[in-house]
Each structure stands twice: as C-alpha cells, then as structure tokens.
Design a protein around this motif. Structure first.
Motif, PDB file in Angstrom:
ATOM      1  N   UNK A 176       0.850  -1.192   0.000  1.00 32.59           N
ATOM      2  CA  UNK A 176       0.000   0.000   0.000  1.00 32.59           C
ATOM      3  C   UNK A 176       0.886   1.242   0.000  1.00 32.59           C
ATOM      4  N   UNK A 177       0.438   2.284  -0.680  1.00 33.20           N
ATOM      5  CA  UNK A 177       1.222   3.518  -0.731  1.00 33.20           C
ATOM      6  C   UNK A 177       0.260   4.693  -0.641  1.00 33.20           C
ATOM      7  N   UNK A 178       0.658   5.709   0.081  1.00 33.44           N
ATOM      8  CA  UNK A 178      -0.169   6.895   0.208  1.00 33.44           C
ATOM      9  C   UNK A 178      -1.495   6.562   0.864  1.00 33.44           C
ATOM     10  N   UNK A 179      -2.496   7.312   0.510  1.00 30.41           N
ATOM     11  CA  UNK A 179      -3.812   7.148   1.111  1.00 30.41           C
ATOM     12  C   UNK A 179      -4.547   5.923   0.593  1.00 30.41           C
ATOM     13  N   UNK A 180      -4.475   5.681  -0.721  1.00 31.27           N
ATOM     14  CA  UNK A 180      -5.337   4.635  -1.289  1.00 31.27           C
ATOM     15  C   UNK A 180      -4.764   3.994  -2.547  1.00 31.27           C
ATOM     16  N   UNK A 181      -3.458   3.913  -2.624  1.00 31.85           N
ATOM     17  CA  UNK A 181      -2.830   3.351  -3.817  1.00 31.85           C
ATOM     18  C   UNK A 181      -2.098   2.059  -3.482  1.00 31.85           C
ATOM     19  N   UNK A 182      -1.803   1.290  -4.531  1.00 34.52           N
ATOM     20  CA  UNK A 182      -0.929   0.131  -4.433  1.00 34.52           C
ATOM     21  C   UNK A 182       0.244   0.364  -5.370  1.00 34.52           C
ATOM     22  N   UNK A 183       1.419  -0.098  -4.948  1.00 36.54           N
ATOM     23  CA  UNK A 183       2.621   0.069  -5.759  1.00 36.54           C
ATOM     24  C   UNK A 183       3.430  -1.216  -5.727  1.00 36.54           C
ATOM     25  N   UNK A 184       4.208  -1.421  -6.776  1.00 38.62           N
ATOM     26  CA  UNK A 184       5.149  -2.536  -6.855  1.00 38.62           C
ATOM     27  C   UNK A 184       6.386  -2.019  -7.575  1.00 38.62           C
ATOM     28  N   UNK A 185       7.550  -2.465  -7.111  1.00 40.60           N
ATOM     29  CA  UNK A 185       8.812  -1.998  -7.694  1.00 40.60           C
ATOM     30  C   UNK A 185       8.828  -0.471  -7.757  1.00 40.60           C
ATOM     31  N   UNK A 186       8.314   0.139  -6.709  1.00 42.64           N
ATOM     32  CA  UNK A 186       8.300   1.601  -6.557  1.00 42.64           C
ATOM     33  C   UNK A 186       7.461   2.317  -7.622  1.00 42.64           C
TER      34      UNK A 186
END
Length: 161
Positions: free
Chosen positions: A141-151
């Motif tokens: 999970x990243x930030x408020x409501x995101x998903x991330x992979x490999x930055x």
C-alpha cells in the motif's frame, strides 16, 4: 498485521457476490456502479465485487475534481475521448483497453462506520496487497489509497459512503 496495517475481519460480510461485466460506454459502467451501491444501501443486495474494463479510452473524474483544471478538454474532444464523473472521490484517471477496473460494494455496518474511511481504506489496501503478493511479491500500500510494486503505482482507489 500485514504491511504495517492490522486486519479487522469484522468489516467483511459473510458472503459476497462477484461478476465480470464490461458495458460499452464509461457512463454505463459508472451508472451500473451507482446502481450496485444503491441496491446495497437499500438492503436489496449483498456485498458485491465487479470487474470491468473500458473498451475505449476515457477520462474519469473523481466526485470533486475539476475537468477544466485537470483535463485537456480540447485534446479529449479532438480525439473523441469521453470525460465523465464518478460518484466516488479520488483523483482523475485515464482508463482504456487493458486497464482492469473493479467496484467493491460493502454494506455500511457499525464496524465500518466505527473504523472510519481512512482505516477502512488502509484495511482494504492491505488485504489487496496480501492477495496479490503470490503473483506480485513486492506489492505494498502507498499513500492514502494506492498500491505500488517496484516503486511504481499501479492501482488507485476511491470510496463512496
């Protein structure tokens, strides 16, 4: 705990229906999402997960976004790209062929209300990251409501209560 966020299974309904259905126009897909939300709010259906894809490129504004400041409207008109607004919050996105969209509609119960929007969002993002982990091991999970992979962000999410 997963990805630093505690899971609270009390927010999850005992049963949930799901289906895949992509309608021809972005406006139709968003209208179906609103219908699903209305049906759950009125107690006519259970929790539902829907997967869909836009067959044409489109720009979708969050409930409070300004088309004039966030979209090159002249370029969209010239290229025949529709600009529509969804009922949920979140940022403006471009969707098109190959972009998987999903709609998750949960009945708003006391556990969800008590947790609040931010906590529910964190729980949803952590649960999605865990589910994707077998095929995408570095998803977070990243930030408020995101998903991330490999930055790299690959999923943005919004809610409507």
């Amino acid at each position: 705990l997963s990805n630093g966020v505690a899971h609270d299974d009390s927010i999850w309904p005992a049963t949930m229906g799901w289906f895949e259905l992509s309608l021809p126009a972005a406006t139709h897909n968003l209208a179906l999402d609103e219908l699903l939300l209305s049906d759950v709010n009125d107690g006519h259906s259970t929790a539902t997960l829907r997967f869909w894809e836009s067959e044409k490129y489109c720009v979708i504004l969050g409930r409070s976004n300004s088309a004039e400041s966030e979209v090159n409207l002249d370029a969209c008109r010239a290229d025949g790209i529709s600009v529509v607004r969804r009922c949920s919050g979140g940022g403006t996105v471009v969707l098109g062929p190959g972009c998987l969209a999903y709609t998750l509609v949960l009945p708003l119960n006391a556990n969800l209300r008590g947790a609040g929007i931010s906590s529910v969002t964190q729980m949803l993002m952590a649960r999605m990251a865990n589910a994707l982990n077998p095929v995408l091991p570095d998803v977070v999970p990243r930030g408020t409501s995101d998903l991330a992979a490999a930055d790299q962000k690959f999923s943005g999410n919004a809610q409507r209560w």
